[in-house]
Design a protein around this motif. Structure first.
Motif, PDB file in Angstrom:
ATOM      1  N   ARG A  37       0.826  -1.206   0.000  1.00 41.46           N
ATOM      2  CA  ARG A  37       0.000   0.000   0.000  1.00 41.46           C
ATOM      3  C   ARG A  37       0.863   1.261   0.000  1.00 41.46           C
ATOM      4  NH1 ARG A  37      -3.984  -0.469   4.899  1.00 41.46           N
ATOM      5  NH2 ARG A  37      -4.563   1.603   4.100  1.00 41.46           N
ATOM      6  N   ASP A  64      -0.521   1.014  -5.581  1.00 41.53           N
ATOM      7  CA  ASP A  64      -0.761   1.315  -4.163  1.00 41.53           C
ATOM      8  C   ASP A  64      -2.035   2.132  -3.969  1.00 41.53           C
ATOM      9  OD1 ASP A  64       0.816   4.345  -3.940  1.00 41.53           O
ATOM     10  OD2 ASP A  64       1.470   2.944  -5.480  1.00 41.53           O
ATOM     11  N   GLY A  65      -2.338   3.033  -4.910  1.00 44.60           N
ATOM     12  CA  GLY A  65      -3.570   3.809  -4.798  1.00 44.60           C
ATOM     13  C   GLY A  65      -4.801   2.918  -4.830  1.00 44.60           C
ATOM     14  N   ASN A  76      -4.989   0.910  -1.590  1.00 42.30           N
ATOM     15  CA  ASN A  76      -5.481   1.718  -0.471  1.00 42.30           C
ATOM     16  C   ASN A  76      -6.982   1.952  -0.582  1.00 42.30           C
ATOM     17  OD1 ASN A  76      -3.326   2.566   1.452  1.00 42.30           O
ATOM     18  ND2 ASN A  76      -2.310   3.204  -0.444  1.00 42.30           N
ATOM     19  N   HIS A  77      -7.458   2.097  -1.822  1.00 42.02           N
ATOM     20  CA  HIS A  77      -8.891   2.268  -2.041  1.00 42.02           C
ATOM     21  C   HIS A  77      -9.663   1.027  -1.587  1.00 42.02           C
ATOM     22  CE1 HIS A  77     -12.631   3.520  -3.905  1.00 42.02           C
ATOM     23  NE2 HIS A  77     -12.672   2.401  -4.609  1.00 42.02           N
TER      24      HIS A  77
END
Length: 488
Positions: free
Chosen positions: A227, A236-237, A240-241
């Motif tokens: 992440r 990673d975006g 994280n979502h």
């Protein structure tokens, strides 16, 4: 925990074919789930090597919806288990020499997108009970990019099973040119940044990350690392979502295969209460590698891919210090040509201290674990790692970097951890020469100067339980979450 029908989707499985840790997981986790009263079935491509090693194959299906008529589904048993095995048999795609992903020259197969898209379509047919099996899974468990399209292809169906996607190594995306999306005739709604598009190209792994009901990785620390921009490889975006659907579950190991008391590859058996055999195995290993058979030098072992990701350049950097401190090093592996060459040159320069075997040998890997005093794993990143876990059971003290599964399995021999009798190895943080040499120097000092502490480290490590039975329980919890997410 209630019983479920589970379809375990993998591109490799031990002992049929293996390139890395995924095969070990696929060869062990389904059997552990079967032991938990689950109806689990493994499906993989019918590679030439897998067909040769598979036992008593029969025809399971002659026609699958959405799959060319030339594709057959063969049925057997995963060797050494009672787990049912399905092989997706398409000779133009899978009956060829070389490995599952690369040709005999080590280059990616040019048609990998076509090969694994066909595999995904066959899996989807089985998952939707459209493969003439009269069986439908409750959960489809996909692994790495090669099966990443499956959750995406299943997503539109209202009566689909729940999907789980496990990331074994995020560095491998299954990335192809955008033209492949159209030539594969994938559903148009899957294109776009919210689908399979990645920087203008087609990413198979995004199919799993975007569309699976739950996502897992092979260690808790790796689940956190991916992440971040450093380990996320541009995803990673997205991770994280979807963080609330992401879980890290540590890989288990098969102690039937890795137990120094019963290991058929090891000449002198031993256990935590009778360690004489380990000293004899050290002499045996020294002889095999052409190293002087002396008890006083610490003998370090290393088994794995010879690449910078594994920190082998750091190992090369500390060889002068190892030689100066009369330490021996036995290496088994293959990988980057320039690293192989540098290691071979070091072995010629220091024949009494450094020995290298290029290639892979399962028996020799076991013998290094049994004969070495310490095991090196200075990886820059390591989603889980298995050799450090094998090392603990074999009384071979691991020296590892604090990353991924290495951080989750090895307890550093700090003064505090030694005092509370929790230490099992030596851990360093920074992937530098000084970081690795600092940890190795600490290990060498304890080995030579604190024999009681050393024996405590060995005893602590050999008591650890990283069996699949423990990990399987966590996967059952993951499956339950996936079912709940699917229903909601």
């Amino acid at each position: 925990m209630s019983s479920h029908n589970i379809l375990f989707v993998t591109s490799e499985v031990y002992p049929l074919i293996k390139t890395g840790g995924l095969a070990d997981v696929a060869g062990s986790l389904p059997a552990a789930l079967k032991g938990q009263s689950q109806d689990v079935r493994v499906i993989m491509p019918a590679y030439r090597e897998a067909m040769r090693k598979a036992e008593k194959l029969g025809f399971a299906s002659f026609r699958m919806e959405g799959v060319p008529e030339t594709v057959r589904l063969l049925e057997g048993r995963l060797p050494g288990t009672t787990v049912r095995l399905y092989l997706v048999d398409s000779p133009p795609h899978f009956d060829r020499p070389g490995g599952p992903y690369v040709d005999p020259d080590g280059h990616d197969w040019a048609d990998n997108a076509e090969r694994f898209a066909l595999f995904a379509r066959a899996v989807t047919a089985v998952a939707l009970n459209k493969a003439e099996l009269d069986w439908q899974p409750d959960i489809v468990h996909c692994n790495d990019w090669q099966s990443g399209l499956v959750p995406a292809l299943l997503a539109p169906y209202p009566k689909r099973p729940a999907s789980v996607f496990t990331v074994h190594n995020l560095a491998y995306h299954g990335f192809f040119e955008a033209t492949k999306f159209h030539s594969l005739k994938l559903p148009s709604h899957l294109w776009g940044v919210d689908g399979l598009e990645f920087h203008g190209g087609l990413s198979f792994i995004k199919g799993g990350l975007v569309f699976a009901d739950m996502i897992s990785t092979v260690s808790p620390t790796y689940a956190e690392e991916i992440r971040t921009p450093h380990f996320g490889h541009g995803l990673d975006g997205l991770l994280n979502h979807r963080a609330e659907r992401l879980m890290g579950i540590l890989n288990g190991v098969d102690y039937k295969q890795w137990d120094p008391a019963k290991d058929p590859h090891v000449k002198y058996s031993y256990d935590a209460h009778h360690m004489v055999g380990k000293a004899r195995n050290k002499q045996q290993l020294q002889a095999q590698f052409g190293l002087p058979q002396r008890t006083s030098p610490p003998l370090l072992g290393l088994v794995g891919r010879l690449a910078e990701q594994k920190g082998i350049d750091l190992v090369l950097s500390i060889i002068p210090e190892l030689v100066k401190h009369d330490v021996q090093l036995a290496i088994l592996g293959s990988g980057d040509k320039h690293i192989q060459t540098e290691l071979q040159q070091a072995a010629k320069l220091y024949p009494e201290h450094i020995a290298v075997h290029i290639g892979f040998s399962e028996p020799l890997a076991h013998q290094i674990e049994a004969g070495a005093d310490m095991f090196l794993m200075p990886s820059r990143f390591e989603p889980c790692g298995l050799n450090q876990i094998y090392s603990l059971r074999y009384g071979t003290v691991p020296i590892v970097r604090r990353t991924g599964g290495l951080a989750d399995t090895v307890v550093d021999a700090s003064d505090e951890n030694i005092a509370r009798k929790a230490a099992t190895g030596f851990v360093f943080t920074h992937a530098t020469h000084d970081g690795l040499w600092g940890a190795a120097q600490r290990a060498i000092a304890v080995f030579r100067g604190q024999p009681q502490v050393w024996q405590q480290l060995i005893a602590n490590g050999m008591r650890q339980d990283f069996s699949w039975k423990q990990s399987a329980k966590h996967y059952l919890e993951l499956y339950q979450l996936a079912l709940e997410k699917r229903q909601s």
